[in-house]
Structures are given as structure tokens and as C-alpha cells.
Design a protein around this motif. Structure first.
Motif, short mmCIF file in Angstrom:
data_model
loop_
_atom_site.label_atom_id
_atom_site.label_comp_id
_atom_site.label_asym_id
_atom_site.label_seq_id
_atom_site.Cartn_x
_atom_site.Cartn_y
_atom_site.Cartn_z
N SER A 50 4.77 0.41 35.35
CA SER A 50 3.61 -0.44 35.08
C SER A 50 3.08 -0.32 33.65
O SER A 50 2.12 -1.01 33.30
N VAL A 51 3.65 0.56 32.84
CA VAL A 51 3.12 0.79 31.49
C VAL A 51 3.60 -0.32 30.54
O VAL A 51 4.78 -0.66 30.51
N MET A 52 2.67 -0.86 29.76
CA MET A 52 3.02 -1.88 28.77
C MET A 52 2.93 -1.37 27.34
O MET A 52 3.70 -1.78 26.47
N SER A 53 2.01 -0.44 27.07
CA SER A 53 1.77 -0.02 25.69
C SER A 53 2.97 0.68 25.08
O SER A 53 3.28 0.46 23.89
N VAL A 54 3.67 1.51 25.86
CA VAL A 54 4.78 2.28 25.30
C VAL A 54 5.93 1.38 24.85
O VAL A 54 6.36 1.46 23.69
N PRO A 55 6.49 0.50 25.69
CA PRO A 55 7.57 -0.36 25.20
C PRO A 55 7.12 -1.33 24.11
O PRO A 55 7.89 -1.66 23.21
N MET A 56 5.88 -1.80 24.18
CA MET A 56 5.41 -2.75 23.18
C MET A 56 5.28 -2.10 21.81
O MET A 56 5.60 -2.71 20.79
N MET A 57 4.86 -0.84 21.76
CA MET A 57 4.63 -0.18 20.48
C MET A 57 5.87 0.52 19.94
O MET A 57 6.02 0.66 18.72
N ILE A 58 6.76 0.95 20.83
CA ILE A 58 7.92 1.73 20.38
C ILE A 58 9.17 0.89 20.23
O ILE A 58 9.99 1.12 19.34
#
Length: 265
Positions: free
Chosen positions: A203-211
């Protein structure tokens, strides 16, 4: 009743609304067009998401067992105390902060490569960026390992020490005791921790979007893109429905395994 009302209002209602929206067209009728479009455009991202989360879960399992095992069986009190103090830190760091930290740590000119160059392990020209799928896995593993390790270490600490001491008296090494005696007894706790971590990472969006700004990416990023760029809630909810199926499959596997164990007893 208040707890059930909170679950119904903030979890079951959005879940049902999202599932219904995935199979509703813009004209209000039932359709499979949103699901078909989601698979047509993002099938690679779905496979990428599942592979990333499964790989991260496997690494989390290995590291959690290793940490819990050393806390339980380790002979160096200083090392055990230091490890017990250090491994919990990522628990208190949000995913978005962890992602920003890893952007600075894993970049080509980041802290990791500067340490390796300063130590003489690699040359400056050999420095490479890990801001891709590897960076996502590193961030997920670093963030989720303490959560599972805390559960595993607690379960290991509650075991009857007599079986461990008996194995030691018979000449078994720590690795064999961990693999053949300790881990089988705490397997249910380990599985629960891994399932919760699987759903969290899914459910995490920030990690793939930023990395990992490149394609393929995780479907949480695709969901945000469909809504923010196109206002396409139908396809976004269809992608969410796919993630529900992934999480539901893992939950079904655990429940089936638990029922079998309960029947065997």
C-alpha cells in the motif's frame, strides 16, 4: 460497537465503494472496461509490484529470524545489547522520511558510495546509483524488518529453554538450533508479521514514487497518476481491486494454513 462502527466506516465502506467503482462505467452501468484497461496499461507494473513485495518479504523474514535468533541465542552480551538498542530505530520513521533518507544514501554521489570510495573499496568511476527497484527493496526491508523482528524476538524469548539447552548438550550449533528447533515453534508469529508487512508494503506510494521514477513502477503510483492526471477513478479503483486480490490471496493462504494446523491438533 464503537470499534466495529469505526472499522465499518473507515475500512469496510471505502473498500466496498472502491470495489463497486472498479466495475462501474462513466454512464453508471456495470462494466469490465476499467479492469480490462488496467490490465492493458499496467500489467507489467502489477507483476513488478508483486515481485518487489514478495522479494522484500523474503528478505525481511531472513533478517528478522537472524536478529531474533541472535538476541535469543547470542553469547556476546555487549553485541546483544547493542543490537537490541539499534534494530528498533526504523520503527519510528515514516515511509516518506525513509524514502527521502534512502534517496540521499543510495544515490550515485550519496553517502553509501562516498563511504565505499573513502574506504578504498571501490573507485569513483565504479560508483553506481541504486535508485531503482533495488532501492525500493532496500527501503522496504530496512523499514519493515524491525517490526517483524520485534514479534519474532518476543516469541523466541517466550519459548521453553529446556529444548534449546538439551540441543546444546547434544552438540547442536546455534544455527542448527535456530533452524530446526526455534523457527518451527515461532512460525505462526513469523507468518503473521510477514502478512502484515506484505500488506503494508503493498500500500505504500511514497517509496516507489521517490526512489524509482522510471517504469515499471508499483501500482500505487499508477493509481495516483490515474486520479491526478486523468481524473480516472474507475481505472484507479480497478488497480486497487487488484491489490485487494493480492492481499486477500496472502490472507487466504494464512487462514487455510491455520485451519489445517488447528485440525491437526
Amino acid at each position: 460497537m464503537p470499534a466495529l462502527a469505526m472499522v465499518a466506516l473507515f475500512f469496510l465502506y471505502p473498500l466496498g465503494l472502491s470495489a463497486v467503482s472498479a466495475f462501474h462505467g462513466r454512464d453508471g452501468g456495470w462494466t469490465l472496461a476499467n479492469v480490462a484497461k488496467a490490465f492493458e496499461l499496467y500489467s507489467l507494473d502489477m507483476a513488478f509490484t508483486l515481485a518487489i513485495v514478495l522479494l522484500s518479504s523474503a528478505l525481511v523474514a531472513l533478517l528478522s529470524v537472524a536478529i531474533g535468533g541472535y538476541l535469543t541465542l547470542g553469547g556476546n552480551r555487549v553485541a546483544v545489547t547493542l543490537l537490541r538498542w539499534l534494530y528498533r530505530w526504523p520503527l519510528f520513521i515514516p515511509f516518506i522520511v525513509a524514502a527521502q533518507m534512502m534517496r540521499s544514501f543510495l544515490a550515485k554521489n550519496g553517502l553509501m558510495n562516498n563511504i565505499l570510495i573513502g574506504s578504498g573499496i571501490i573507485e569513483p568511476l565504479q560508483a553506481a546509483s541504486l535508485l531503482d527497484w533495488r532501492g525500493i527493496v532496500v527501503t522496504f526491508v530496512w523499514k519493515q524488518t524491525p517490526f517483524v523482528a520485534l514479534m519474532v524476538a518476543g516469541a523466541m524469548a517466550s519459548l521453553d529453554r529446556s529444548t534449546i539447552e538439551a540441543a546444546r548438550d547434544l552438540g547442536a550449533g546455534r544455527l542448527r538450533i535456530l533452524a530446526e528447533i526455534v523457527v518451527p515453534q515461532i512460525r505462526p508469529t513469523l507468518v503473521v508479521g510477514l502478512i502484515l508487512s506484505f500488506v503494508t508494503m503493498l500500500s505504500v506510494m511514497s517509496v516507489p514514487m521517490m526512489i524509482n521514477p522510471n517504469s515499471p513502477t508499483m501500482i500505487t503510483v499508477d493509481m495516483a497518476y490515474r486520479i491526478n492526471a486523468h481524473g480516472d477513478y474507475g481505472v484507479a479503483n480497478a488497480l486497487g481491486f487488484v491489490s485487494y486480490l493480492m492481499a486477500g490471496l496472502v490472507g487466504w493462504f494464512y487462514l487455510r494454513h491455520g485451519v489445517r494446523q488447528g485440525g491437526a491438533r
